[in-house]
Design a protein around this motif. Structure first.
Motif, short mmCIF file in Angstrom:
data_model
loop_
_atom_site.label_atom_id
_atom_site.label_comp_id
_atom_site.label_asym_id
_atom_site.label_seq_id
_atom_site.Cartn_x
_atom_site.Cartn_y
_atom_site.Cartn_z
N ALA A 160 0.82 -1.20 0.00
CA ALA A 160 0.00 0.00 0.00
C ALA A 160 0.87 1.26 0.00
CB ALA A 160 -0.91 0.00 1.22
N HIS A 161 2.18 1.09 0.03
CA HIS A 161 3.06 2.26 0.13
C HIS A 161 3.35 2.88 -1.24
CE1 HIS A 161 3.66 1.55 4.35
NE2 HIS A 161 3.93 0.30 4.11
N PRO A 162 3.47 4.21 -1.28
CA PRO A 162 3.79 4.86 -2.55
C PRO A 162 5.23 4.57 -2.99
CG PRO A 162 3.64 6.49 -0.77
CD PRO A 162 3.29 5.16 -0.18
N THR A 163 5.53 4.91 -4.24
CA THR A 163 6.91 4.74 -4.74
C THR A 163 7.74 5.95 -4.33
OG1 THR A 163 6.01 3.57 -6.63
CG2 THR A 163 8.28 4.34 -6.83
N PRO A 164 8.89 5.73 -3.66
CA PRO A 164 9.71 6.86 -3.23
C PRO A 164 10.12 7.76 -4.39
CG PRO A 164 10.42 4.85 -2.14
CD PRO A 164 9.43 4.45 -3.20
N ALA A 165 10.04 9.07 -4.16
CA ALA A 165 10.35 10.06 -5.20
C ALA A 165 11.86 10.15 -5.43
CB ALA A 165 9.81 11.41 -4.78
N LYS A 166 12.24 10.66 -6.61
CA LYS A 166 13.66 10.80 -6.95
C LYS A 166 14.03 12.28 -7.03
CE LYS A 166 13.94 6.60 -9.69
NZ LYS A 166 13.90 6.06 -11.04
N VAL A 167 15.25 12.57 -6.59
CA VAL A 167 15.79 13.92 -6.77
C VAL A 167 16.40 13.96 -8.17
CG1 VAL A 167 17.57 15.53 -5.94
CG2 VAL A 167 16.32 14.12 -4.30
N ASP A 168 16.26 15.08 -8.87
CA ASP A 168 16.91 15.25 -10.16
C ASP A 168 18.27 15.89 -9.93
OD1 ASP A 168 17.79 15.90 -12.67
OD2 ASP A 168 15.97 16.92 -13.30
N TYR A 169 19.34 15.16 -10.21
CA TYR A 169 20.69 15.65 -9.92
C TYR A 169 21.33 16.36 -11.12
CZ TYR A 169 20.48 13.17 -5.49
OH TYR A 169 20.13 12.77 -4.24
N GLY A 170 20.53 16.62 -12.14
CA GLY A 170 21.07 17.32 -13.31
C GLY A 170 21.63 16.33 -14.31
N PRO A 171 21.65 16.71 -15.63
CA PRO A 171 21.98 15.77 -16.71
C PRO A 171 23.31 15.05 -16.54
CG PRO A 171 21.56 18.00 -17.57
CD PRO A 171 21.30 18.05 -16.11
N LEU A 172 24.34 15.78 -16.12
CA LEU A 172 25.67 15.18 -16.03
C LEU A 172 25.73 14.05 -15.00
CD1 LEU A 172 28.69 17.62 -16.20
CD2 LEU A 172 28.81 15.12 -16.27
N LEU A 173 25.24 14.36 -13.80
CA LEU A 173 25.29 13.34 -12.75
C LEU A 173 24.29 12.23 -13.04
CD1 LEU A 173 27.03 12.93 -10.18
CD2 LEU A 173 24.95 13.32 -8.90
N GLU A 174 23.13 12.59 -13.59
CA GLU A 174 22.13 11.56 -13.91
C GLU A 174 22.71 10.56 -14.92
OE1 GLU A 174 19.25 10.75 -12.62
OE2 GLU A 174 19.06 12.42 -11.23
N ALA A 175 23.51 11.06 -15.86
CA ALA A 175 24.12 10.17 -16.86
C ALA A 175 25.11 9.22 -16.18
CB ALA A 175 24.83 10.98 -17.93
N ALA A 176 25.88 9.74 -15.23
CA ALA A 176 26.84 8.89 -14.50
C ALA A 176 26.10 7.85 -13.66
CB ALA A 176 27.73 9.77 -13.62
N ILE A 177 25.03 8.28 -12.99
CA ILE A 177 24.24 7.35 -12.17
C ILE A 177 23.70 6.22 -13.06
CG2 ILE A 177 22.11 7.09 -10.79
CD1 ILE A 177 22.51 10.12 -10.01
N ALA A 178 23.15 6.62 -14.22
CA ALA A 178 22.54 5.63 -15.12
C ALA A 178 23.59 4.64 -15.63
CB ALA A 178 21.88 6.35 -16.30
N LYS A 179 24.79 5.14 -15.90
CA LYS A 179 25.86 4.29 -16.42
C LYS A 179 26.24 3.21 -15.40
CE LYS A 179 30.48 4.60 -18.41
NZ LYS A 179 31.60 5.49 -18.74
#
Ligand code: GDP
Ligand code: K
Ligand code: MG
Length: 264
Positions: A160-179
């Protein structure tokens, strides 16, 4: 029985809440490698087990005692993370909360010390906070056990719990996280959480990732990401950059859900 991990900053009412939610508890010895006692209790409705973890301001450990919390989150997969937040110090407390949201497991927030916050003219809208964090939020006063029955009911409703929200760390860091995330095998620990903890310098997570990647590759990946960020921003390092992005997000969240009837 579900497993519930109790996490929060020091002096936020963790022990008071533990006592309010459990009737009896056992010391099951010390946490591995440190002299901190491990306390596990059965929830009052007997539907779950509550594990008390040492108080921390961040999941990036500064000491061996603090590393217990990260170590537990790496080794175990709690069904629910119960985060005690001191409502009167909410801005500081939410840094840990955002890291727990990144962990991706259902997150329940015991919004404690609401009496102290209200005494200082601070009102927090729990429904708005819940929507912005993707977490169940229950206002409580652990010292008097106010709200603890409602909290218990919310904890034992996995699914019954919601999905935890994500912080947007900006394109550069998001690309590193995704990699990095793409290379971490599917398992109960969220890849995004591991990637972010690694990039903000969590040594315990770095050690754990060395079981998946060569140490030299990890070091190179860290250094490259850090110099890319340094070239584009005025941040000296990744920990500072990540902390500042979280601080911005926290300001936005609080603007949307806090009402100050007077300022001190
Ligand atoms: P811990 O360090 O996180 O384990 O926090 P404790 O449970 O030891 O609580 C720290 C202090 O805050 C104690 O004096 C508690 O009685 C008090 N306390 C805990 N919860 C509340 C609350 O909701 N309101 C108020 N006013 N005091 C609280
Ligand atoms: K204390
Ligand atoms: Mg305590």
């Amino acid at each position: 029985m579900i497993s519930v991990a109790l996490v929060g900053n020091p002096n936020t009412g963790k022990t008071s809440l533990f006592n309010a939610l459990t009737r009896s508890y056992e010391y099951v010895g010390n946490w591995a490698g440190v002299t901190v006692e491990k306390k596990v209790g059965v929830l009052l409705d007997k539907r779950g087990e509550l594990v008390d973890l040492p108080g921390v301001y961040s999941l990036s450990p500064l000491s061996k005692d603090e590393a217990v919390t990260t170590e537990y989150m790496l080794q175990s997969a709690p069904d629910v993370v119960l985060n005690v937040v001191d409502a009167s110090q909410i801005e500081r407390n939410l840094h840990l909360t955002l890291q727990l949201a990144e962990y991706g497991h259902p997150l329940v927030i015991a919004l404690n010390m609401t009496d102290v916050a209200e005494g200082r003219g601070l009102k927090i809208d729990p429904a708005r906070l819940s929507a912005l964090l993707g977490a169940t939020v229950v206002p409580v006063i652990a010292r008097t056990e106010k709200g603890c029955v409602e909290l218990l009911q919310e904890i034992v409703q996995p699914g019954a719990h919601p999905t935890p929200a994500k912080v947007d760390y900006g394109p550069l860091l998001e690309a590193a996280i995704a990699k990095l995330e793409a290379r971490i095998p599917e398992q109960p620990r969220a890849g995004r959480w591991l990637a972010l903890q690694f990039l903000e310098g969590n040594e315990t997570v770095a050690e754990w990732l060395k079981t998946l990647f060569p140490a030299e590759w990890l070091e190179r990946f860290y250094r490259t990401t850090e110099s890319d960020i340094a070239a584009q921003t005025n941040c000296r390092g990744l920990p500072q950059y990540i902390r500042e992005r979280r601080a911005e997000r926290i300001k936005d969240i609080l603007e949307a859900c806090c009402q100050r009837t007077r300022t001190e």
